[in-house]
Design an enzyme around this catalytic site. Structure first.
Site, PDB file in Angstrom:
ATOM      1  N   GLN A 179       0.856  -1.194   0.000  1.00 58.63           N
ATOM      2  CA  GLN A 179       0.000   0.000   0.000  1.00 58.63           C
ATOM      3  C   GLN A 179       0.889   1.240   0.000  1.00 58.63           C
ATOM      4  O   GLN A 179       1.142   1.830   1.045  1.00 58.63           O
ATOM      5  CB  GLN A 179      -0.889  -0.042   1.247  1.00 58.63           C
ATOM      6  CG  GLN A 179      -1.848   1.096   1.375  1.00 58.63           C
ATOM      7  CD  GLN A 179      -3.020   0.968   0.436  1.00 58.63           C
ATOM      8  OE1 GLN A 179      -3.558  -0.116   0.280  1.00 58.63           O
ATOM      9  NE2 GLN A 179      -3.404   2.045  -0.175  1.00 58.63           N
ATOM     10  N   PHE A 180       1.362   1.647  -1.180  1.00 60.19           N
ATOM     11  CA  PHE A 180       2.284   2.782  -1.239  1.00 60.19           C
ATOM     12  C   PHE A 180       1.651   4.071  -0.733  1.00 60.19           C
ATOM     13  O   PHE A 180       2.353   4.979  -0.297  1.00 60.19           O
ATOM     14  CB  PHE A 180       2.849   2.965  -2.651  1.00 60.19           C
ATOM     15  CG  PHE A 180       1.946   3.719  -3.593  1.00 60.19           C
ATOM     16  CD1 PHE A 180       2.072   5.092  -3.735  1.00 60.19           C
ATOM     17  CD2 PHE A 180       0.971   3.047  -4.313  1.00 60.19           C
ATOM     18  CE1 PHE A 180       1.244   5.788  -4.602  1.00 60.19           C
ATOM     19  CE2 PHE A 180       0.143   3.733  -5.180  1.00 60.19           C
ATOM     20  CZ  PHE A 180       0.276   5.107  -5.330  1.00 60.19           C
ATOM     21  N   THR A 181       0.327   4.161  -0.729  1.00 56.60           N
ATOM     22  CA  THR A 181      -0.318   5.403  -0.297  1.00 56.60           C
ATOM     23  C   THR A 181      -0.168   5.656   1.201  1.00 56.60           C
ATOM     24  O   THR A 181      -0.458   6.760   1.663  1.00 56.60           O
ATOM     25  CB  THR A 181      -1.809   5.439  -0.694  1.00 56.60           C
ATOM     26  OG1 THR A 181      -2.479   4.327  -0.109  1.00 56.60           O
ATOM     27  CG2 THR A 181      -1.966   5.407  -2.209  1.00 56.60           C
TER      28      THR A 181
END
Length: 158
Positions: free
Chosen positions: A90-92
């Site tokens: 989950q890069f966010t």
């Protein structure tokens, strides 16, 4: 490196309308990898994830019926309750929302750095947990979950 842990009674990941991974009782982990992260952090965060005591005692027969479930102490880990782990990149989680209305992702590790660290984290989980499932790194995923509690905890590697 950050892991958003969600205690779930069920979680699943789908890609292109097809379910690719699912667990019942356990943890859905959304993993954020940052630019300066390294393998030692991935290993440490996996250990902390498996040891996190966020399951209530009643998962193993807590008998005090005079207290609500929400007020019962959380003394059990995912391993203690025999749960599974579903790990999703989950890069966010690396979003910087300090300016304006659009998040900046400059602190997120680029894919060529994030993928090996995500894989190291998952490998660390698999050393201690029998059921570890994963999302599809870099894919457009649909994540479905039933949050149990709800309990959601942000865990850092430190």
């Amino acid at each position: 490196m950050r892991a958003l842990l969600q205690r779930v009674s069920r979680a699943a990941v789908s890609v292109d309308g097809r379910e690719i991974a699912a667990i019942d009782h356990g943890l859905l982990v959304l993993l954020g990898v940052f630019r300066d992260d390294h393998e030692r952090l991935a290993t440490r965060l996996a250990e902390r994830t498996l040891a996190a005591r966020i399951f209530a005692d009643d998962a193993h027969g807590y008998a005090d019926t005079t207290r609500s479930r929400a007020s019962k102490p959380m003394n059990r880990s995912v391993l203690d309750v025999g749960g599974g782990v579903l790990a999703v990149s989950q890069f966010t989680l690396a979003a910087d929302t300090g300016r304006g209305n659009r998040p900046s992702f400059g602190d997120a590790a680029p894919p060529e750095v994030a993928l090996p660290l995500y894989e190291s984290y998952v490998a660390g989980l698999r050393t201690g947990c029998e059921q570890v499932e994963t999302g599809a790194f870099g894919a457009e995923m649909r994540v479905a979950l039933v949050n149990d509690g709800p309990v959601t905890v942000l865990l850092e590697a430190n």
